[in-house]
Write a protein that holds these residues in place. Structure first.
Motif, PDB file in Angstrom:
ATOM      1  N   PHE A 165       5.826  12.849  -6.716  1.00 21.20           N
ATOM      2  CA  PHE A 165       4.549  12.626  -6.047  1.00 21.20           C
ATOM      3  C   PHE A 165       4.055  11.191  -6.213  1.00 21.20           C
ATOM      4  O   PHE A 165       4.448  10.494  -7.138  1.00 21.20           O
ATOM      5  N   ALA A 166       3.186  10.797  -5.273  1.00 24.67           N
ATOM      6  CA  ALA A 166       2.521   9.495  -5.359  1.00 24.67           C
ATOM      7  C   ALA A 166       1.069   9.716  -5.760  1.00 24.67           C
ATOM      8  O   ALA A 166       0.542  10.824  -5.616  1.00 24.67           O
ATOM      9  N   LYS A 214       5.550   9.014  -9.317  1.00 18.66           N
ATOM     10  CA  LYS A 214       6.646   8.155  -8.865  1.00 18.66           C
ATOM     11  C   LYS A 214       6.108   6.803  -8.393  1.00 18.66           C
ATOM     12  O   LYS A 214       6.646   5.755  -8.713  1.00 18.66           O
ATOM     13  N   HIS A 215       5.053   6.850  -7.600  1.00 19.63           N
ATOM     14  CA  HIS A 215       4.430   5.620  -7.123  1.00 19.63           C
ATOM     15  C   HIS A 215       2.937   5.713  -7.376  1.00 19.63           C
ATOM     16  O   HIS A 215       2.336   6.752  -7.114  1.00 19.63           O
ATOM     17  N   ILE A 216       2.370   4.625  -7.853  1.00 25.60           N
ATOM     18  CA  ILE A 216       0.922   4.606  -8.080  1.00 25.60           C
ATOM     19  C   ILE A 216       0.351   3.372  -7.394  1.00 25.60           C
ATOM     20  O   ILE A 216       0.903   2.268  -7.515  1.00 25.60           O
ATOM     21  N   GLU A 217      -0.711   3.566  -6.638  1.00 27.68           N
ATOM     22  CA  GLU A 217      -1.437   2.433  -6.076  1.00 27.68           C
ATOM     23  C   GLU A 217      -2.875   2.573  -6.536  1.00 27.68           C
ATOM     24  O   GLU A 217      -3.403   3.680  -6.630  1.00 27.68           O
ATOM     25  N   CYS A 218      -3.528   1.426  -6.821  1.00 28.15           N
ATOM     26  CA  CYS A 218      -4.946   1.542  -7.158  1.00 28.15           C
ATOM     27  C   CYS A 218      -5.784   0.779  -6.137  1.00 28.15           C
ATOM     28  O   CYS A 218      -5.330  -0.201  -5.547  1.00 28.15           O
ATOM     29  N   LEU A 219      -6.978   1.299  -5.906  1.00 28.80           N
ATOM     30  CA  LEU A 219      -7.844   0.718  -4.861  1.00 28.80           C
ATOM     31  C   LEU A 219      -8.448  -0.601  -5.314  1.00 28.80           C
ATOM     32  O   LEU A 219      -8.622  -1.517  -4.519  1.00 28.80           O
ATOM     33  N   SER A 220      -8.798  -0.697  -6.590  1.00 30.20           N
ATOM     34  CA  SER A 220      -9.364  -1.948  -7.099  1.00 30.20           C
ATOM     35  C   SER A 220      -9.163  -1.962  -8.607  1.00 30.20           C
ATOM     36  O   SER A 220      -9.734  -1.122  -9.318  1.00 30.20           O
ATOM     37  N   ALA A 221      -8.359  -2.922  -9.083  1.00 31.99           N
ATOM     38  CA  ALA A 221      -7.991  -2.939 -10.500  1.00 31.99           C
ATOM     39  C   ALA A 221      -9.226  -2.865 -11.402  1.00 31.99           C
ATOM     40  O   ALA A 221      -9.231  -2.171 -12.414  1.00 31.99           O
TER      41      ALA A 221
END
Ligand code: TXA
Ligand code: MG
Length: 319
Positions: free
Chosen positions: A241-242, A256-263
């Motif tokens: 999953f992401a 598996k993949h992580i994206e963040c909206l604003s560090a």
């Protein structure tokens, strides 16, 4: 081709009743001459959008609303003066100049002045307003970069003006009026707090049988992959999953993949990244996407609204 020539070519196509994709500060729009019913019908066809969804009419500046509306309440005037050009759409009684297909038969028209130099140049280059929904297929993610625009939409448009990334990255806030009182039809790129600071408290939105804005449909703004709101419970195999995080997540999070909206948790930056991050996660080989809600104030309310609609009806991942 120079940008000037691109704008001229796009203006020419619009005069001929064709469709043009153009950038705004919120998301890319799929535009047509708002005064030509046939040109606007092509927008619905290209989007695969049900006819009951009315379109937003874009103008170059507030002086151009006069032939399009029958009445402008004082608070609408105040909001336009304060927030145009910008991510605010006002819904006002329409004049006969607007074809019914644009408003889906409603007696009101949605108007906005986008805050993007290329959009404004294009709007000034034609002597009619542009009806433009977001340049995505019905219920899909709104494109905030030219590369997000699907081939299906791209091939229906005569031109695509590439303005890079959209600065705000989330659709305009839509408000309606009851007399001189203001209510919210869609949360968006301008916070309710900012609106209330100018005209005082909003009134609750009137209930309606048919959704007045597709932004109000329960299911909307969806990636292709199934999206679930994160409730802190891991699936049995998180590596399939992401994950869409608000801020940088702890290194113990095992997707598996992580994206963040604003560090660092900046809400304006988070809104500007929402659709591009979802696009990115959607492109990975995963079974689905988990997204965590963000703090529910300011633009955070608009972000959470989009995430809830994207997740609507998704009941969990089968293992
Ligand atoms: O930021 C934006 O608003 C972008 C850019 C391209 O300007 N446009 C956009 O358009 O989001 P679209 O078509 O995806 O959403 C337009 C919203 C819809 O939810 C529609 O139902 C609502 O505006 N709307 C349009 N006319 C309306 C009316 N007369 N009454 C109530 N809602 C209306
Ligand atoms: Mg849309």
């Amino acid at each position: 081709m120079s940008l000037r020539t691109e704008i001229e070519q796009a203006a020419l196509a619009l005069r001929e009743g064709k469709l043009v994709i153009f950038p705004t500060e919120t998301v890319y729009g799929l535009g047509a001459n708002a005064l030509e019913a046939k040109a606007c019908a092509a927008i619905f066809e290209a989007k695969g959008r049900p006819q009951f969804n009315p379109l937003i009419v874009h103008i170059a500046d507030s002086s151009r609303i006069e032939p399009l509306t029958a009445l402008v309440p004082p608070k609408a005037r105040q909001l336009m003066e304060k927030f145009w050009p910008g991510p605010l759409t006002v819904v006002l009684p329409k004049s006969v100049a607007i074809p019914d297909i644009v408003t889906a038969g409603l007696p009101s028209v949605a108007l906005r002045v986008p805050n993007h130099p290329l959009a404004l140049e294009l709007l000034k280059a034609v002597d009619f307003p542009l009806a433009a929904p977001s340049a995505n297929r019905f219920q899909g993610l709104s494109p905030t970069e030219a590369k997000h625009i699907s081939d299906k939409i791209r091939e229906r448009a005569t031109c695509l003006i590439d303005g890079g990334k959209c600065g705000v990255g989330i659709e305009s806030t839509i408000v309606g009026f009851q007399g001189n009182e203001v209510y919210c039809l869609r949360l968006g790129g301008l916070s309710i707090e900012a609106i209330e600071a100018v005209i005082g408290g909003l009134i609750p939105s009137p209930k309606s049988e048919s959704p007045m804005a597709p932004g109000m449909l329960a299911k909307h703004y969806s990636p292709e992959k199934r999206l679930l709101l994160w409730n802190g419970v891991y699936p049995s195999d998180p590596s399939r999953f992401a994950f869409l995080a608000f801020q940088t997540p702890p290194s113990t999070v095992k997707f598996k993949h992580i994206e963040c909206l604003s560090a660092h948790g900046n809400m304006v930056e988070a809104a500007s990244h929402l659709f591009s991050k979802l696009q990115k996660l959607d492109s990975f080989e995963v079974d689905g996407i988990y997204a965590e809600l963000v703090p529910d104030s300011g633009l955070g309310r608009a972000i959470n609204d989009r995430l809830r609609r994207a997740a609507f009806g998704n009941r969990g991942f089968s293992q």
